[in-house]
Design a protein around this motif. Structure first.
Motif, PDB file in Angstrom:
ATOM      1  N   VAL A   1       0.844  -1.192   0.000  1.00  0.00           N
ATOM      2  CA  VAL A   1       0.000   0.000   0.000  1.00  0.00           C
ATOM      3  C   VAL A   1       0.882   1.246   0.000  1.00  0.00           C
ATOM      4  O   VAL A   1       1.812   1.367   0.795  1.00  0.00           O
ATOM      5  N   LEU A   2       0.562   2.168  -0.912  1.00  0.00           N
ATOM      6  CA  LEU A   2       1.298   3.416  -1.056  1.00  0.00           C
ATOM      7  C   LEU A   2       0.501   4.542  -0.425  1.00  0.00           C
ATOM      8  O   LEU A   2      -0.680   4.737  -0.737  1.00  0.00           O
ATOM      9  N   TYR A   3       1.144   5.278   0.493  1.00  0.00           N
ATOM     10  CA  TYR A   3       0.515   6.395   1.179  1.00  0.00           C
ATOM     11  C   TYR A   3       1.268   7.687   0.878  1.00  0.00           C
ATOM     12  O   TYR A   3       2.476   7.673   0.678  1.00  0.00           O
ATOM     13  N   ALA A   4       0.540   8.775   0.881  1.00  0.00           N
ATOM     14  CA  ALA A   4       1.136  10.105   0.888  1.00  0.00           C
ATOM     15  C   ALA A   4       0.942  10.648   2.291  1.00  0.00           C
ATOM     16  O   ALA A   4      -0.051  10.338   2.946  1.00  0.00           O
ATOM     17  N   CYS A   5       1.883  11.431   2.748  1.00  0.00           N
ATOM     18  CA  CYS A   5       1.700  12.031   4.070  1.00  0.00           C
ATOM     19  C   CYS A   5       2.171  13.478   4.041  1.00  0.00           C
ATOM     20  O   CYS A   5       3.003  13.864   3.230  1.00  0.00           O
ATOM     21  N   SER A   6       1.591  14.239   4.938  1.00  0.00           N
ATOM     22  CA  SER A   6       1.989  15.640   5.063  1.00  0.00           C
ATOM     23  C   SER A   6       3.431  15.682   5.556  1.00  0.00           C
ATOM     24  O   SER A   6       3.934  14.718   6.125  1.00  0.00           O
TER      25      SER A   6
ATOM     26  N   ALA B   1      -0.605  -2.222  -4.642  1.00  0.00           N
ATOM     27  CA  ALA B   1      -0.207  -3.280  -5.566  1.00  0.00           C
ATOM     28  C   ALA B   1      -0.469  -4.595  -4.847  1.00  0.00           C
ATOM     29  O   ALA B   1      -0.406  -4.669  -3.617  1.00  0.00           O
ATOM     30  N   ARG B   2      -0.800  -5.615  -5.621  1.00  0.00           N
ATOM     31  CA  ARG B   2      -1.134  -6.911  -5.019  1.00  0.00           C
ATOM     32  C   ARG B   2      -0.331  -8.020  -5.670  1.00  0.00           C
ATOM     33  O   ARG B   2      -0.057  -7.983  -6.865  1.00  0.00           O
ATOM     34  N   LEU B   3       0.004  -9.001  -4.841  1.00  0.00           N
ATOM     35  CA  LEU B   3       0.726 -10.171  -5.324  1.00  0.00           C
ATOM     36  C   LEU B   3       0.107 -11.396  -4.668  1.00  0.00           C
ATOM     37  O   LEU B   3      -0.035 -11.436  -3.445  1.00  0.00           O
ATOM     38  N   SER B   4      -0.266 -12.374  -5.462  1.00  0.00           N
ATOM     39  CA  SER B   4      -0.933 -13.568  -4.956  1.00  0.00           C
ATOM     40  C   SER B   4       0.084 -14.649  -4.583  1.00  0.00           C
ATOM     41  O   SER B   4       0.887 -15.065  -5.413  1.00  0.00           O
ATOM     42  N   LEU B   5       0.014 -15.114  -3.331  1.00  0.00           N
ATOM     43  CA  LEU B   5       0.870 -16.228  -2.914  1.00  0.00           C
ATOM     44  C   LEU B   5       0.484 -17.513  -3.639  1.00  0.00           C
ATOM     45  O   LEU B   5       1.335 -18.342  -3.934  1.00  0.00           O
TER      46      LEU B   5
ATOM     47  N   LYS C   1       7.795  -6.148 -11.423  1.00  0.00           N
ATOM     48  CA  LYS C   1       7.111  -4.857 -11.485  1.00  0.00           C
ATOM     49  C   LYS C   1       5.607  -5.088 -11.331  1.00  0.00           C
ATOM     50  O   LYS C   1       4.995  -5.797 -12.124  1.00  0.00           O
ATOM     51  N   LEU C   2       5.028  -4.487 -10.290  1.00  0.00           N
ATOM     52  CA  LEU C   2       3.600  -4.630 -10.001  1.00  0.00           C
ATOM     53  C   LEU C   2       2.907  -3.275 -10.145  1.00  0.00           C
ATOM     54  O   LEU C   2       3.414  -2.265  -9.644  1.00  0.00           O
ATOM     55  N   PRO C   3       1.750  -3.234 -10.803  1.00  0.00           N
ATOM     56  CA  PRO C   3       1.044  -1.957 -10.912  1.00  0.00           C
ATOM     57  C   PRO C   3       0.423  -1.547  -9.579  1.00  0.00           C
ATOM     58  O   PRO C   3      -0.086  -2.382  -8.839  1.00  0.00           O
ATOM     59  N   VAL C   4       0.485  -0.259  -9.289  1.00  0.00           N
ATOM     60  CA  VAL C   4      -0.202   0.315  -8.133  1.00  0.00           C
ATOM     61  C   VAL C   4      -1.511   0.889  -8.659  1.00  0.00           C
ATOM     62  O   VAL C   4      -1.506   1.759  -9.528  1.00  0.00           O
ATOM     63  N   LEU C   5      -2.630   0.366  -8.149  1.00  0.00           N
ATOM     64  CA  LEU C   5      -3.949   0.796  -8.598  1.00  0.00           C
ATOM     65  C   LEU C   5      -4.598   1.686  -7.551  1.00  0.00           C
ATOM     66  O   LEU C   5      -4.528   1.397  -6.353  1.00  0.00           O
ATOM     67  N   ASP C   6      -5.257   2.754  -8.011  1.00  0.00           N
ATOM     68  CA  ASP C   6      -5.981   3.623  -7.089  1.00  0.00           C
ATOM     69  C   ASP C   6      -7.364   3.041  -6.815  1.00  0.00           C
ATOM     70  O   ASP C   6      -7.689   1.934  -7.266  1.00  0.00           O
ATOM     71  N   SER C   7      -8.196   3.761  -6.094  1.00  0.00           N
ATOM     72  CA  SER C   7      -9.522   3.246  -5.718  1.00  0.00           C
ATOM     73  C   SER C   7     -10.440   3.054  -6.926  1.00  0.00           C
ATOM     74  O   SER C   7     -11.429   2.337  -6.837  1.00  0.00           O
ATOM     75  N   ASN C   8     -10.099   3.667  -8.060  1.00  0.00           N
ATOM     76  CA  ASN C   8     -10.868   3.484  -9.299  1.00  0.00           C
ATOM     77  C   ASN C   8     -10.260   2.412 -10.196  1.00  0.00           C
ATOM     78  O   ASN C   8     -10.643   2.278 -11.350  1.00  0.00           O
ATOM     79  N   ARG C   9      -9.293   1.681  -9.649  1.00  0.00           N
ATOM     80  CA  ARG C   9      -8.591   0.598 -10.355  1.00  0.00           C
ATOM     81  C   ARG C   9      -7.794   1.118 -11.546  1.00  0.00           C
ATOM     82  O   ARG C   9      -7.573   0.418 -12.519  1.00  0.00           O
TER      83      ARG C   9
ATOM     84  N   HIS D   1       4.003   2.103 -10.206  1.00  0.00           N
ATOM     85  CA  HIS D   1       4.452   0.720 -10.058  1.00  0.00           C
ATOM     86  C   HIS D   1       5.362   0.588  -8.844  1.00  0.00           C
ATOM     87  O   HIS D   1       6.002   1.556  -8.443  1.00  0.00           O
ATOM     88  N   VAL D   2       5.385  -0.596  -8.285  1.00  0.00           N
ATOM     89  CA  VAL D   2       6.396  -0.965  -7.299  1.00  0.00           C
ATOM     90  C   VAL D   2       7.139  -2.161  -7.864  1.00  0.00           C
ATOM     91  O   VAL D   2       6.571  -2.953  -8.625  1.00  0.00           O
ATOM     92  N   VAL D   3       8.392  -2.256  -7.517  1.00  0.00           N
ATOM     93  CA  VAL D   3       9.186  -3.412  -7.912  1.00  0.00           C
ATOM     94  C   VAL D   3       9.412  -4.221  -6.640  1.00  0.00           C
ATOM     95  O   VAL D   3       9.935  -3.706  -5.652  1.00  0.00           O
ATOM     96  N   ALA D   4       8.966  -5.461  -6.666  1.00  0.00           N
ATOM     97  CA  ALA D   4       9.012  -6.295  -5.463  1.00  0.00           C
ATOM     98  C   ALA D   4       9.708  -7.616  -5.735  1.00  0.00           C
ATOM     99  O   ALA D   4       9.672  -8.137  -6.849  1.00  0.00           O
TER     100      ALA D   4
END
Length: 129
Positions: free
Chosen positions: A49-54, A66-70, A84-92, A97-100
């Protein structure tokens, strides 16, 4: 530690490594076994999960995940290295991307064998980076 990324986009490397004990009897092993037993594959997902913070850290906003299935990792028969996994927002919608890398195949195979045998077997550590 938070990483500052320019408001107009860009990328920033973030080094994060987490290891989870999956030895017999641990709560994490039980949770993974339950997830693998589930008919719903999403139960076996790892969420990044990607967060922005003040700047002062007082306010956070979830940007996406981003999600990865075991189960898919297990079915694929290999650990994942720099995937490379896509980071999806609440609207999909893809917002980045994140690299995991995930090294969990050996303990997942042990847990799968334990489920199939109906008993306890082995142990291990799953590592996500």
């Amino acid at each position: 530690a938070p990483v500052e990324v320019p408001a107009k986009g860009g990328s920033a490397p973030v080094a994060l490594a987490k290891a989870y004990a999956l030895e017999r009897g641990t709560p994490m092993r039980k949770a993974v076994a339950e997830a693998l037993k589930s008919e719903d594959e999403t139960d076996s997902e790892i969420h990044f999960v990607l967060y922005a913070c003040s700047k002062d850290g007082s306010k956070t906003t979830e940007l996406g995940a981003a999600r990865l299935s075991l189960e898919q990792l297990l079915d694929g028969g290999a650990d994942l290295a720099t995937t490379k996994l896509p980071v999806l927002d609440s609207n999909r919608q893809t917002i980045g991307h994140v690299v995991a890398s995930v090294a969990a195949l050996a303990p997942l195979r042990e847990i799968e064998a334990e489920i199939e045998a109906g008993g306890a077997a082995g142990g291990g550590v799953a590592v996500a980076r």
